[in-house]
Design an enzyme around this catalytic site. Structure first.
Site, short mmCIF file in Angstrom:
data_model
loop_
_atom_site.label_atom_id
_atom_site.label_comp_id
_atom_site.label_asym_id
_atom_site.label_seq_id
_atom_site.Cartn_x
_atom_site.Cartn_y
_atom_site.Cartn_z
N TYR A 90 1.65 -9.96 11.64
CA TYR A 90 2.93 -10.62 11.88
C TYR A 90 4.08 -9.72 11.43
O TYR A 90 5.10 -9.62 12.11
CB TYR A 90 2.99 -11.96 11.14
N ASN A 100 3.52 -20.26 21.44
CA ASN A 100 3.19 -19.60 22.70
C ASN A 100 2.39 -20.54 23.59
O ASN A 100 1.28 -20.92 23.25
CB ASN A 100 2.39 -18.33 22.40
N CYS A 158 -1.53 -13.99 21.77
CA CYS A 158 -1.24 -14.34 20.38
C CYS A 158 -2.46 -14.17 19.49
O CYS A 158 -2.32 -14.00 18.28
CB CYS A 158 -0.70 -15.76 20.30
N HIS A 159 -3.65 -14.17 20.07
CA HIS A 159 -4.87 -13.99 19.28
C HIS A 159 -4.98 -12.59 18.69
O HIS A 159 -5.76 -12.37 17.77
CB HIS A 159 -6.11 -14.29 20.14
N GLU A 210 -12.59 -8.34 23.51
CA GLU A 210 -11.68 -7.26 23.89
C GLU A 210 -12.10 -5.93 23.26
O GLU A 210 -12.03 -4.89 23.92
CB GLU A 210 -10.25 -7.61 23.50
#
Length: 168
Positions: free
Chosen positions: A103, A126, A134-135, A161
């Site tokens: 963040y 979001n 956002c993950h 990912e």
């Protein structure tokens, strides 16, 4: 609203008449999705109808889930939100698949290093998770924090990912 099966559970999608993604959430979190839609568009400001798919959003999401993690990068999204929230959401789309940020680093990236909590709040508001990733934001100590779809889904998305992201 459409539902799409995924390895992490059914995903719910809302798009507008032009095929732009307006909301994406997980089955079991419909109340959250509807709350965010009301916050962003007002009561009755977003009509949920069976969606056409002119942008190929469903096939792009399926490609993402099969391992082409870049398939969602060009998906058109349309969000309301405040100018600050939209600034955070644009910055989220710039985080490469397979990587994470904090963040604090996200706040620095948008030129607001003291706005860490506001960045966290915008991240949590979001409405188009996964596509606006956002993950990919983690705690300062790299812990998995605050994902509306649950920490296990966040872990699955990050691992997915990392497994499939192109190597630099």
């Amino acid at each position: 609203m459409d539902a799409t099966p995924t390895p992490a559970g059914p995903m719910l999608l809302v798009c507008d008449e032009a095929g732009r993604l307006r909301a994406l959430d997980w089955e079991g979190y419909e109340a959250r999705m509807h709350r965010l839609l009301r916050l962003h568009y007002g009561e009755g400001g977003c009509v949920l109808e069976p969606a056409r798919d002119p942008s190929g959003r469903t096939s792009a999401l399926q490609a993402y889930l099969r391992g082409d993690v870049s398939a969602i990068e060009a998906l058109p999204v349309e969000t309301a939100g405040t100018p600050f929230q939209r600034e955070v959401w644009r910055a989220l789309r710039e985080i490469p698949a397979g990587t994470t940020t904090t963040y604090a680093r996200l706040a620095e990236r948008i030129g607001r290093p003291t706005a860490v909590r506001a960045v966290g709040a915008a991240n949590g508001a979001n409405p188009v998770g996964i596509v606006v990733p956002c993950h990919r934001v983690v705690g300062a100590n790299a812990s998995l924090t605050g994902y509306a779809g649950g920490i296990e889904r966040k872990r699955w998305l990050i691992d997915h990912e990392r497994t499939h992201a192109p190597r630099a």
